[in-house]
Design a protein around this motif. Structure first.
Motif, PDB file in Angstrom:
ATOM      1  N   GLN A 131      -9.868   5.000 -25.267  1.00  0.00           N
ATOM      2  CA  GLN A 131     -11.173   5.641 -25.420  1.00  0.00           C
ATOM      3  C   GLN A 131     -11.233   7.034 -24.818  1.00  0.00           C
ATOM      4  N   GLY A 132     -10.367   7.362 -23.852  1.00  0.00           N
ATOM      5  CA  GLY A 132     -10.238   8.693 -23.280  1.00  0.00           C
ATOM      6  C   GLY A 132     -11.549   9.342 -22.883  1.00  0.00           C
ATOM      7  N   PRO A 133     -11.564  10.555 -22.407  1.00  0.00           N
ATOM      8  CA  PRO A 133     -10.420  11.427 -22.246  1.00  0.00           C
ATOM      9  C   PRO A 133      -9.581  11.176 -21.002  1.00  0.00           C
ATOM     10  N   ILE A 134     -10.040  10.364 -20.098  1.00  0.00           N
ATOM     11  CA  ILE A 134      -9.208  10.022 -18.947  1.00  0.00           C
ATOM     12  C   ILE A 134      -8.874   8.551 -19.049  1.00  0.00           C
ATOM     13  N   THR A 135      -7.615   8.238 -18.903  1.00  0.00           N
ATOM     14  CA  THR A 135      -7.164   6.865 -19.060  1.00  0.00           C
ATOM     15  C   THR A 135      -6.496   6.388 -17.787  1.00  0.00           C
ATOM     16  N   ARG A 136      -6.996   5.307 -17.270  1.00  0.00           N
ATOM     17  CA  ARG A 136      -6.343   4.630 -16.167  1.00  0.00           C
ATOM     18  C   ARG A 136      -6.769   3.186 -16.249  1.00  0.00           C
ATOM     19  N   ALA A 137      -5.851   2.321 -16.654  1.00  0.00           N
ATOM     20  CA  ALA A 137      -6.189   0.929 -16.940  1.00  0.00           C
ATOM     21  C   ALA A 137      -6.701   0.196 -15.717  1.00  0.00           C
ATOM     22  N   THR A 138      -6.018   0.364 -14.589  1.00  0.00           N
ATOM     23  CA  THR A 138      -6.417  -0.300 -13.342  1.00  0.00           C
ATOM     24  C   THR A 138      -6.065   0.610 -12.182  1.00  0.00           C
ATOM     25  N   ALA A 139      -6.548   0.278 -11.014  1.00  0.00           N
ATOM     26  CA  ALA A 139      -6.214   1.055  -9.826  1.00  0.00           C
ATOM     27  C   ALA A 139      -4.722   1.013  -9.519  1.00  0.00           C
ATOM     28  N   ALA A 140      -4.041  -0.024  -9.970  1.00  0.00           N
ATOM     29  CA  ALA A 140      -2.605  -0.163  -9.722  1.00  0.00           C
ATOM     30  C   ALA A 140      -1.755   0.454 -10.831  1.00  0.00           C
ATOM     31  N   ALA A 141      -2.377   1.049 -11.838  1.00  0.00           N
ATOM     32  CA  ALA A 141      -1.638   1.609 -12.968  1.00  0.00           C
ATOM     33  C   ALA A 141      -0.662   2.679 -12.498  1.00  0.00           C
ATOM     34  N   THR A 142       0.510   2.689 -13.086  1.00  0.00           N
ATOM     35  CA  THR A 142       1.514   3.695 -12.731  1.00  0.00           C
ATOM     36  C   THR A 142       1.527   4.850 -13.718  1.00  0.00           C
ATOM     37  N   VAL A 143       0.838   4.722 -14.829  1.00  0.00           N
ATOM     38  CA  VAL A 143       0.769   5.796 -15.814  1.00  0.00           C
ATOM     39  C   VAL A 143      -0.675   6.286 -15.898  1.00  0.00           C
TER      40      VAL A 143
END
Length: 142
Positions: free
Chosen positions: A29-41
């Motif tokens: 959905q963007g424009p900022i993507t971070r799946a979880t607080a532990a996401a590495t990407v």
């Protein structure tokens, strides 16, 4: 038409208009993507097209000076800022839709104006209906 990376426009004379309301959540959905607080990407690129008719309906006509864009997010993940590069580039385009599956980023951004960039962007945990607003370093004349 305007190609942009966000959802709320602040135009000359401090008029704020909401272009879209998208309450759908998901990684794309963007424009900022971070799946979880532990996401590495935490890297993503997004391109949006707002048609002239959409903008004109909201009072944004050619010649308007756009000074701010904002977006709302659906989850409380954050960015602490260190090394979190966030930029916004705008351009006008004759495209009515974005329908190509594999377009180089350099082609998408060709002719655009970099209006905002922060190499240590902080994103708070605020969610919709709060919009995270970005005041441009360089105003954009639509």
């Amino acid at each position: 038409m305007l190609a942009a990376n966000a959802f709320v426009f602040n135009t000359h004379a401090q008029t704020v208009v909401e272009i879209r309301t998208n309450t759908t959540s998901g990684y794309n959905q963007g424009p900022i993507t971070r799946a979880t607080a532990a996401a590495t990407v935490d890297v993503a690129r997004y391109a949006y097209i707002y048609r002239q008719a959409e903008l004109q309906t909201l009072g944004i006509t050619p010649g308007a000076v756009i000074t701010t864009l904002g977006f709302a997010k659906s989850n409380t993940t954050t960015s602490t800022g260190t090394g979190s590069i966030f930029s916004i580039a705008l351009k006008t385009s004759t495209n009515q839709v974005f329908n190509q599956t594999a377009v180089p980023w350099s082609t998408i951004t060709a002719g655009s104006t970099l209006v905002y960039e922060n190499n240590n962007q902080v994103i708070t945990n605020a969610v919709y209906p709060v919009f995270h607003q970005f005041t441009f370093n360089t105003p954009f004349v639509y």
